[in-house]
Design a protein around this motif. Structure first.
Motif, mmCIF file in Angstrom:
data_model
loop_
_atom_site.group_PDB
_atom_site.id
_atom_site.type_symbol
_atom_site.label_atom_id
_atom_site.label_comp_id
_atom_site.label_asym_id
_atom_site.label_seq_id
_atom_site.Cartn_x
_atom_site.Cartn_y
_atom_site.Cartn_z
ATOM 1 N N ILE A 2 0.799 -1.023 -0.426
ATOM 2 C CA ILE A 2 0.015 0.262 0.221
ATOM 3 C C ILE A 2 1.289 1.098 0.274
ATOM 4 C CG2 ILE A 2 -2.194 1.335 1.272
ATOM 5 C CD1 ILE A 2 -3.305 -1.137 0.866
ATOM 6 N N ARG A 3 0.476 1.828 -0.829
ATOM 7 C CA ARG A 3 0.906 3.174 -0.736
ATOM 8 C C ARG A 3 0.388 4.470 0.154
ATOM 9 N NH1 ARG A 3 1.073 8.104 -5.400
ATOM 10 N NH2 ARG A 3 3.167 9.361 -4.253
ATOM 11 N N ASN A 4 0.861 4.741 1.413
ATOM 12 C CA ASN A 4 0.164 5.687 2.450
ATOM 13 C C ASN A 4 0.351 6.948 1.636
ATOM 14 O OD1 ASN A 4 -1.342 4.118 3.196
ATOM 15 N ND2 ASN A 4 0.658 3.469 4.720
ATOM 16 N N VAL A 5 -0.445 7.996 0.991
ATOM 17 C CA VAL A 5 0.038 9.591 1.195
ATOM 18 C C VAL A 5 -0.641 10.241 2.496
ATOM 19 C CG1 VAL A 5 -0.230 11.029 -0.411
ATOM 20 C CG2 VAL A 5 -0.356 8.729 -1.407
ATOM 21 N N TYR A 6 -0.167 11.162 2.486
ATOM 22 C CA TYR A 6 -0.501 12.720 3.959
ATOM 23 C C TYR A 6 -1.257 13.278 3.247
ATOM 24 C CZ TYR A 6 1.539 7.919 5.854
ATOM 25 O OH TYR A 6 1.375 7.104 6.004
ATOM 26 N N LEU A 7 -2.137 14.177 3.327
ATOM 27 C CA LEU A 7 -2.742 15.289 2.467
ATOM 28 C C LEU A 7 -2.661 16.530 3.674
ATOM 29 C CD1 LEU A 7 -4.666 17.358 0.750
ATOM 30 C CD2 LEU A 7 -6.358 15.821 1.522
ATOM 31 N N ASP A 8 -2.264 17.671 3.193
ATOM 32 C CA ASP A 8 -2.852 18.666 4.369
ATOM 33 C C ASP A 8 -2.759 19.917 3.300
ATOM 34 O OD1 ASP A 8 -3.049 19.873 6.743
ATOM 35 O OD2 ASP A 8 -1.963 20.972 6.353
ATOM 36 N N GLY A 102 -8.837 15.503 8.771
ATOM 37 C CA GLY A 102 -9.283 16.050 6.639
ATOM 38 C C GLY A 102 -10.324 16.665 6.106
ATOM 39 N N ALA A 103 -12.018 16.718 6.685
ATOM 40 C CA ALA A 103 -13.015 16.451 5.800
ATOM 41 C C ALA A 103 -12.673 17.571 4.930
ATOM 42 C CB ALA A 103 -13.547 16.614 6.827
ATOM 43 N N GLN A 104 -11.838 19.034 5.741
ATOM 44 C CA GLN A 104 -11.919 20.393 4.711
ATOM 45 C C GLN A 104 -10.942 19.735 3.921
ATOM 46 O OE1 GLN A 104 -13.265 22.812 4.256
ATOM 47 N NE2 GLN A 104 -14.497 23.497 6.280
ATOM 48 N N ASP A 105 -9.365 19.051 4.446
ATOM 49 C CA ASP A 105 -8.678 19.436 3.278
ATOM 50 C C ASP A 105 -8.723 17.813 1.623
ATOM 51 O OD1 ASP A 105 -6.769 20.331 5.046
ATOM 52 O OD2 ASP A 105 -6.551 18.780 6.337
ATOM 53 N N LEU A 106 -9.842 17.151 2.250
ATOM 54 C CA LEU A 106 -10.465 15.887 1.083
ATOM 55 C C LEU A 106 -11.000 17.186 0.283
ATOM 56 C CD1 LEU A 106 -10.272 13.125 0.844
ATOM 57 C CD2 LEU A 106 -12.580 12.944 1.118
ATOM 58 N N GLU A 130 -8.823 9.373 8.781
ATOM 59 C CA GLU A 130 -9.005 9.799 9.760
ATOM 60 C C GLU A 130 -7.823 9.501 10.557
ATOM 61 O OE1 GLU A 130 -8.329 13.319 11.578
ATOM 62 O OE2 GLU A 130 -10.443 13.258 10.056
ATOM 63 N N LEU A 131 -7.203 10.541 10.996
ATOM 64 C CA LEU A 131 -5.862 10.117 11.710
ATOM 65 C C LEU A 131 -6.457 10.331 13.060
ATOM 66 C CD1 LEU A 131 -2.439 11.483 9.848
ATOM 67 C CD2 LEU A 131 -2.676 9.152 10.279
ATOM 68 N N GLN A 132 -7.028 11.349 13.875
ATOM 69 C CA GLN A 132 -7.426 11.969 15.073
ATOM 70 C C GLN A 132 -8.304 10.224 14.894
ATOM 71 O OE1 GLN A 132 -6.941 13.762 16.842
ATOM 72 N NE2 GLN A 132 -9.052 12.917 18.149
ATOM 73 N N SER A 133 -9.366 9.522 13.941
ATOM 74 C CA SER A 133 -9.812 8.432 14.476
ATOM 75 C C SER A 133 -8.672 7.453 15.273
ATOM 76 C CB SER A 133 -10.642 7.921 13.344
ATOM 77 O OG SER A 133 -11.583 6.704 13.902
ATOM 78 N N LEU A 134 -7.909 7.574 14.038
ATOM 79 C CA LEU A 134 -6.568 6.569 14.871
ATOM 80 C C LEU A 134 -6.387 6.402 16.037
ATOM 81 C CD1 LEU A 134 -4.511 3.076 13.299
ATOM 82 C CD2 LEU A 134 -3.364 5.167 12.658
ATOM 83 N N ALA A 135 -5.867 7.746 16.402
ATOM 84 C CA ALA A 135 -5.085 8.511 17.448
ATOM 85 C C ALA A 135 -6.213 7.442 18.799
ATOM 86 C CB ALA A 135 -5.479 9.749 17.248
ATOM 87 N N TRP A 136 -7.302 8.090 18.532
ATOM 88 C CA TRP A 136 -8.117 7.647 19.574
ATOM 89 C C TRP A 136 -8.068 6.235 19.755
ATOM 90 C CZ3 TRP A 136 -12.760 5.005 19.160
ATOM 91 C CH2 TRP A 136 -13.716 4.726 20.306
ATOM 92 N N GLN A 137 -7.799 5.678 18.298
ATOM 93 C CA GLN A 137 -8.039 3.782 18.944
ATOM 94 C C GLN A 137 -7.124 3.467 19.844
ATOM 95 O OE1 GLN A 137 -8.975 1.342 14.759
ATOM 96 N NE2 GLN A 137 -9.801 3.500 13.956
ATOM 97 N N ALA A 138 -5.789 4.488 19.334
ATOM 98 C CA ALA A 138 -4.600 3.831 20.426
ATOM 99 C C ALA A 138 -4.742 4.325 21.719
ATOM 100 C CB ALA A 138 -3.641 4.275 19.466
#
Length: 195
Positions: A2-8, A102-106, A130-138
């Motif tokens: 998988i190629r992971n791409v990070y957007l801002d 990232g909703a606005q970014d998308l 959503e990285l914020q959601s992943l942080a919550w899961q962690a």
């Protein structure tokens, strides 16, 4: 793999059109970067906005008159940004897109094609992790600090990559395919990249 791409993106919050896009950045897990500043932004809306003027305006290239330097290589018309991003996603393997809040970014990414998926090249991701959601899961661990450049879209996209790598190694984050945690997978699990 998988190629992971990070957007801002940086944007004018009151302008949801492409005129409100200030800058956009992408980076991936191979270190391939893309950064562009919208040549058509409404400069007074950025320079004189209380928050944007303080946090975003200082990162933009300026000429001797303190206006946006349209000769700087990062300053591009929207049509060129669209073409560049099409190549960025189309020249490599399929991508998983990641962003922090990232909703606005998308939406800003998709606005380059008028938010019309029938016009948007199929290689452009339609959704993101959503990285914020992943942080919550962690378990909401204390994240590493950003080394500088906050609110510069490329620096923030690179920081998103750093956050993702940090969270994937979290002992609390389970693999979605097997029961392994913290980047350790059970034998036979081919999941090299989590969401």
């Amino acid at each position: 793999m998988i190629r992971n791409v990070y957007l801002d993106t940086e944007f004018i919050p009151t302008d949801p059109t492409t005129g409100g896009l200030i800058s956009i950045a992408l980076t991936d897990n191979h270190g391939r970067d893309y950064y562009a500043i919208n040549a058509n932004i409404n400069l007074p809306d950025v320079a004189f906005h209380p928050w944007l003027g303080k946090h975003v305006w200082p990162h933009l290239p300026k000429n001797n008159a303190s206006f946006l330097d349209h000769f700087h290589p990062d300053v591009k018309p929207l049509a060129q940004i669209r073409d560049d991003i099409t190549r960025y996603f189309g020249d490599h393997e399929p991508a998983h897109l990641h962003a922090w809040y990232g909703a606005q970014d998308l939406c800003r990414l998709h606005s380059l094609w008028g938010n019309d998926w029938s016009r948007m090249p199929e290689d452009i991701p339609r959704w993101f992790h959503e990285l914020q959601s992943l942080a919550w899961q962690a378990g909401d661990p204390k994240l590493p600090q950003q080394d500088g450049g906050e609110h510069h879209a490329l620096a923030d996209a690179k920081y998103n990559r750093r956050i993702h790598e940090f969270l994937l190694a979290s002992p609390a984050l389970p693999c979605p395919t097997c029961t392994g945690t913290g980047g350790d997978h059970q034998i036979g699990c081919n999941n090299e990249a989590q969401p």
